[in-house]
Design a protein around this motif. Structure first.
Motif, PDB file in Angstrom:
ATOM      1  N   TYR A  55       0.822  -1.190   0.000  1.00 24.83           N
ATOM      2  CA  TYR A  55       0.000   0.000   0.000  1.00 24.83           C
ATOM      3  C   TYR A  55       0.864   1.251   0.000  1.00 24.83           C
ATOM      4  O   TYR A  55       2.026   1.224   0.403  1.00 24.83           O
ATOM      5  CB  TYR A  55      -0.952  -0.004   1.207  1.00 24.83           C
ATOM      6  N   ASN A  56       0.302   2.340  -0.486  1.00 23.69           N
ATOM      7  CA  ASN A  56       1.014   3.614  -0.541  1.00 23.69           C
ATOM      8  C   ASN A  56       0.541   4.505   0.590  1.00 23.69           C
ATOM      9  O   ASN A  56      -0.643   4.527   0.910  1.00 23.69           O
ATOM     10  CB  ASN A  56       0.724   4.331  -1.859  1.00 23.69           C
ATOM     11  N   THR A 101      -4.104  -8.908 -10.907  1.00 20.17           N
ATOM     12  CA  THR A 101      -2.920  -8.856 -10.052  1.00 20.17           C
ATOM     13  C   THR A 101      -1.989 -10.036 -10.265  1.00 20.17           C
ATOM     14  O   THR A 101      -0.779  -9.925 -10.137  1.00 20.17           O
ATOM     15  CB  THR A 101      -3.355  -8.793  -8.574  1.00 20.17           C
ATOM     16  N   THR A 110       3.785   5.857 -10.533  1.00 20.91           N
ATOM     17  CA  THR A 110       2.649   6.239  -9.695  1.00 20.91           C
ATOM     18  C   THR A 110       2.470   5.316  -8.506  1.00 20.91           C
ATOM     19  O   THR A 110       1.716   5.614  -7.601  1.00 20.91           O
ATOM     20  CB  THR A 110       1.337   6.186 -10.507  1.00 20.91           C
ATOM     21  N   ALA A 112       0.976   2.671  -8.649  1.00 22.19           N
ATOM     22  CA  ALA A 112      -0.219   1.869  -8.889  1.00 22.19           C
ATOM     23  C   ALA A 112       0.181   0.556  -9.545  1.00 22.19           C
ATOM     24  O   ALA A 112       1.217   0.465 -10.191  1.00 22.19           O
ATOM     25  CB  ALA A 112      -1.190   2.619  -9.789  1.00 22.19           C
ATOM     26  N   VAL A 113      -0.656  -0.450  -9.361  1.00 22.07           N
ATOM     27  CA  VAL A 113      -0.383  -1.733  -9.983  1.00 22.07           C
ATOM     28  C   VAL A 113      -1.144  -1.814 -11.297  1.00 22.07           C
ATOM     29  O   VAL A 113      -2.331  -1.541 -11.356  1.00 22.07           O
ATOM     30  CB  VAL A 113      -0.814  -2.877  -9.032  1.00 22.07           C
ATOM     31  N   HIS A 114      -0.424  -2.107 -12.356  1.00 22.91           N
ATOM     32  CA  HIS A 114      -1.056  -2.242 -13.671  1.00 22.91           C
ATOM     33  C   HIS A 114      -0.954  -3.676 -14.139  1.00 22.91           C
ATOM     34  O   HIS A 114       0.044  -4.341 -13.882  1.00 22.91           O
ATOM     35  CB  HIS A 114      -0.329  -1.365 -14.701  1.00 22.91           C
ATOM     36  N   LEU A 144      -7.927  -4.924 -16.189  1.00 22.59           N
ATOM     37  CA  LEU A 144      -8.296  -5.074 -14.787  1.00 22.59           C
ATOM     38  C   LEU A 144      -9.699  -5.685 -14.763  1.00 22.59           C
ATOM     39  O   LEU A 144     -10.536  -5.334 -15.601  1.00 22.59           O
ATOM     40  CB  LEU A 144      -8.306  -3.704 -14.094  1.00 22.59           C
ATOM     41  N   GLU A 146     -12.258  -5.240 -13.092  1.00 19.67           N
ATOM     42  CA  GLU A 146     -13.423  -4.355 -12.968  1.00 19.67           C
ATOM     43  C   GLU A 146     -13.893  -3.870 -14.345  1.00 19.67           C
ATOM     44  O   GLU A 146     -14.994  -3.345 -14.475  1.00 19.67           O
ATOM     45  CB  GLU A 146     -13.157  -3.175 -12.025  1.00 19.67           C
ATOM     46  N   GLN A 203      -4.128 -11.763  -4.782  1.00 25.12           N
ATOM     47  CA  GLN A 203      -4.510 -10.575  -4.028  1.00 25.12           C
ATOM     48  C   GLN A 203      -3.295  -9.671  -3.782  1.00 25.12           C
ATOM     49  O   GLN A 203      -3.443  -8.522  -3.404  1.00 25.12           O
ATOM     50  CB  GLN A 203      -5.137 -10.980  -2.688  1.00 25.12           C
TER      51      GLN A 203
ATOM     52  N   THR B 336     -16.564  -3.112  -6.669  1.00 22.57           N
ATOM     53  CA  THR B 336     -15.935  -4.427  -6.535  1.00 22.57           C
ATOM     54  C   THR B 336     -14.631  -4.256  -5.752  1.00 22.57           C
ATOM     55  O   THR B 336     -14.055  -3.169  -5.712  1.00 22.57           O
ATOM     56  CB  THR B 336     -15.648  -5.040  -7.912  1.00 22.57           C
ATOM     57  N   VAL B 374      -4.557   1.642  -4.606  1.00 23.66           N
ATOM     58  CA  VAL B 374      -3.756   0.508  -5.077  1.00 23.66           C
ATOM     59  C   VAL B 374      -3.805   0.356  -6.597  1.00 23.66           C
ATOM     60  O   VAL B 374      -2.788   0.161  -7.245  1.00 23.66           O
ATOM     61  CB  VAL B 374      -4.199  -0.795  -4.381  1.00 23.66           C
ATOM     62  N   TYR B 375      -4.996   0.431  -7.173  1.00 24.79           N
ATOM     63  CA  TYR B 375      -5.143   0.200  -8.618  1.00 24.79           C
ATOM     64  C   TYR B 375      -5.532   1.484  -9.337  1.00 24.79           C
ATOM     65  O   TYR B 375      -6.115   2.394  -8.749  1.00 24.79           O
ATOM     66  CB  TYR B 375      -6.178  -0.897  -8.884  1.00 24.79           C
ATOM     67  N   ARG B 379      -7.610   5.002  -8.244  1.00 20.94           N
ATOM     68  CA  ARG B 379      -6.963   6.310  -8.221  1.00 20.94           C
ATOM     69  C   ARG B 379      -7.709   7.299  -9.104  1.00 20.94           C
ATOM     70  O   ARG B 379      -7.811   8.490  -8.777  1.00 20.94           O
ATOM     71  CB  ARG B 379      -5.503   6.161  -8.663  1.00 20.94           C
TER      72      ARG B 379
END
Lengths: 438, 438
Positions: A55-56, A101, A110, A112-114, A144, A146, A203, B336, B374-375, B379
């Motif tokens: 986490y950031n 993930t 950033t 962020a996870v891409h 992703l 979502e 996760q 989600t 995180v994603y 953001r």
């Protein structure tokens, strides 16, 4: 954005740049993590660290001391070809990557996870897999979860069909966890398969030491080699790496935002536990589809538009009218309790069913089953041609109604499909007495 | 409707009429229950029995034998006045009945359960209560809880306020279970109270031998006499009558359609256990509001229209646009995972926030907490002025946003209220490491 002015000085004094691992000390608190680039929106006195937890956090540098722990370096990408150790003695498994993930890398700009790895990179990162099966890895898209849509489900189902037709003895789908259970139930209805189809994910991204990606992938290889020829979800069964649970694809749900054992079977136990490369059926009384029991077939006909609507006190019944006006192909209600909604809403639902829009009742309780005979509001719904689907999850009822309304326009036929247990999605012998409690 | 023709003959031969308890024997199966009147929609060869479990079944009488077990009789209503045993030594408790199964009777014509008892009837049915407190029972309305609305919440809150002002040392609300948790969280925000406010109900109506009404009521009397001056839900902790759980009103959820222990604390343990008339705090580290800690105050200002929308793959983003066009006061998203939705939906949400409609993110996982850092999709939502509300339940975020948007039109102020832990509804020290699993 680069850090500016005061912050720039603060960092330069200690010879720190983005990507370095640093320790920040403030009165009563200490943080260690990787310095990320400054996001556009952050405060001018705040630096952003990516913690080991993944986490950031933003840290106001007032009263703070900073110290470099180690130099940052760009991640090395290993480009050596993987020895796939192909052998006739091993089963042929296809790993299809859709993103998420399990196949993601951190964006060092950033934090962020891409989604970024290809399926082949995934294999390169986990070369042990090739000792257990002939692995054919393929990225079918990279999103992703979502952003998953029914169109992507069709593409996934079609690819699975082709892979099995081409000799795959088992399929693994790498998938983001957010909507994995929606995809698993949708695939359950779209494919009859003679081999296992296993969805898995992570996760924690694979750049993190705590990643669950490897354990889940290894367990999925075992599941895909097993005798359970259903669409399943294979994910951690506990917070540690001790075992994975294999959930029926029509019966699972992501129940925790971040835990590794987030996936939970609802209304039945997980089908199996996978531990030390061994697949153990949890309850031998529970029937499952065995390898080669079914012929391969594909049916990706889905309706265009089905709504999933949760009831709550104060909901405006006009939301139902809007879906009717927009010619939706069906409506799934997440009712309260045994399958109820307010009298106001029943009036609008009655209009929907009178215009031949199938309306299917589920329960927002998640556990248990609809029974609309007990209370007057339930009986009024039944009288107005709404059907309850027993112990079927709302999410599963949604994917099933999309599929059922894709097979026929006749409401009675759609209802007949909805009331028939096709893929273990409804079976009160499993849900009876089943509950998890604190 | 009366049973006709073939069925009529079938019943008359055995001298059976509606209301009688009968045994129906078919090859391999036997049913015992009360014969109900024929519903309009039932098949002409089907009789309807109310089983001891409380559920109704239709039985095709082909191949069936029927036998009378006992005569039916109309339920006797006891009209003797109740001796309330008023004493200065006991606490004054008000029991306010709103309807629901705890105060319901079976309709002998249709077999459906209707809310019917008044609060005084309730007291007459459970005279033991008066040994433990001075009971003042009052029916404030009589609805099934699926018909509960924010207007009823206001009426309930106002009545509670009046009762406490008039000297009540504790309040018990008899409420249908379907939406009890919505009401409990709404009341939490509308009232500051120096005394306990306990919601209770029943999953089995009090005409049934297996009713949980009495145990729940007795435990609620103990909770209402206790030191826990919060809005709580008091219901069975197990399937048997051994103890009740006391849940914080902002943290509970009906999680099973029919079990007696349906209510579950999410993201924290139940506050207390009530067993043998004793209230025991589960975790003495958890802070709760104590008796007389707060001054009585009432604030029933609620916004008119807040939407609660669950995300799912394939949802049309236009649903957000419709709420914007209809000038909603706020939107709660059940996203989600960590609090995500699809890129399409983000575009519509951005329009909502740009038109000063507060948009609040929760997670449909229920357990855990939102973390939109995180994603990339999270953001993007943060950058577009959506706030995540951590470990707050979606249902609680809905009632809280109705209340917050009833206090001010200023979005920043609404967000400030949403992000402040007012009634224990958000507190990650409680939710950390908390999960229930199979």
């Amino acid at each position: 954005m680069a850090y500016e002015e005061y912050l720039k000085d603060f960092l330069e004094i200690s010879n720190i740049t983005v990507g370095d691992t640093v320790k920040v000390t403030k009165p009563h608190i200490e943080h260690e993590g990787m310095l990320l680039e400054k996001p556009d929106y952050s405060n001018e006195n705040t630096i952003i660290l990516k913690l080991d937890s993944g986490y950031n956090i933003g840290i106001d540098i007032k009263d703070a001391k900073i110290e470099k722990i180690s130099e940052g370096k760009k991640p090395q990408i290993e480009l050596d070809p993987v020895d796939k150790k192909i052998s006739d003695k091993k089963k042929n498994l296809s790993i299809l990557s859709t993103g998420g993930t399990v196949a993601s890398v951190i964006d060092y700009k950033t934090g962020a996870v891409h989604p970024a790895f290809t399926a082949d990179d995934l294999l390169r990162a986990t070369p042990e897999l090739v000792d257990y099966a002939n692995i054919n890895a393929k990225a079918i898209f990279n999103i992703l979860s979502e952003n998953m849509t029914p169109e992507y489900w069709k593409k996934t189902a079609t690819t699975i069909y082709d892979e099995i037709n081409n000799g795959a003895d088992g399929i693994i789908i790498a998938h983001g966890t957010d909507t994995m259970h929606y995809t698993a139930s949708a695939l359950s209805f779209m494919i009859d398969s003679p081999v296992p189809i296993v969805l898995t994910g992570a996760q924690r991204s694979s750049d993190r030491p705590s990643s669950d990606a490897f354990t889940n992938l290894m367990a999925s290889v075992n599941a895909a080699k097993s005798d359970i020829a259903e669409v399943t979800i294979c994910m951690h069964g506990t917070e540690d790496d001790s075992y994975c649970d294999l959930h029926r694809g029509t019966r699972a749900r992501k129940m925790h935002t971040s835990r590794r054992d987030t996936f939970t079977s609802i209304n039945m136990n997980p089908l199996a536990r996978i531990e030390n490369n061994k697949v153990t059926i949890n309850d031998t009384q529970v029937k499952y589809t065995k390898r080669n029991e079914k012929e391969l077939s594909l049916n990706t006909n889905l309706a265009d538009k089905v709504a999933l609507i949760k009831m709550y006190p104060g909901i405006s019944p006009e939301i139902i009218d809007i879906y009717v006006d927009k010619n939706y192909d069906g409506i799934v209600i997440e009712g309260t309790g045994l399958g109820h909604c307010s009298d106001d809403v029943i009036t609008s639902i009655t209009r929907a069913t009178s215009e031949d829009i199938p309306v299917v009742m589920t329960s927002q309780c998640l556990f248990g089953r609809t029974n609309m005979n007990v209370y007057s509001s339930g009986r009024r719904l039944l009288q107005n041609n709404v059907i309850g689907v027993g112990d079927m999850l709302p999410e599963t009822a949604y994917t099933k109604l999309l599929w059922a309304a894709g097979q026929t326009d006749n409401v009675s036929e759609i209802y007949e499909i909805m009331k028939t247990n096709l893929k273990g999605e409804m079976d009160t012998t499993l849900s009876q007495n089943y509950f998890i409690k604190n």
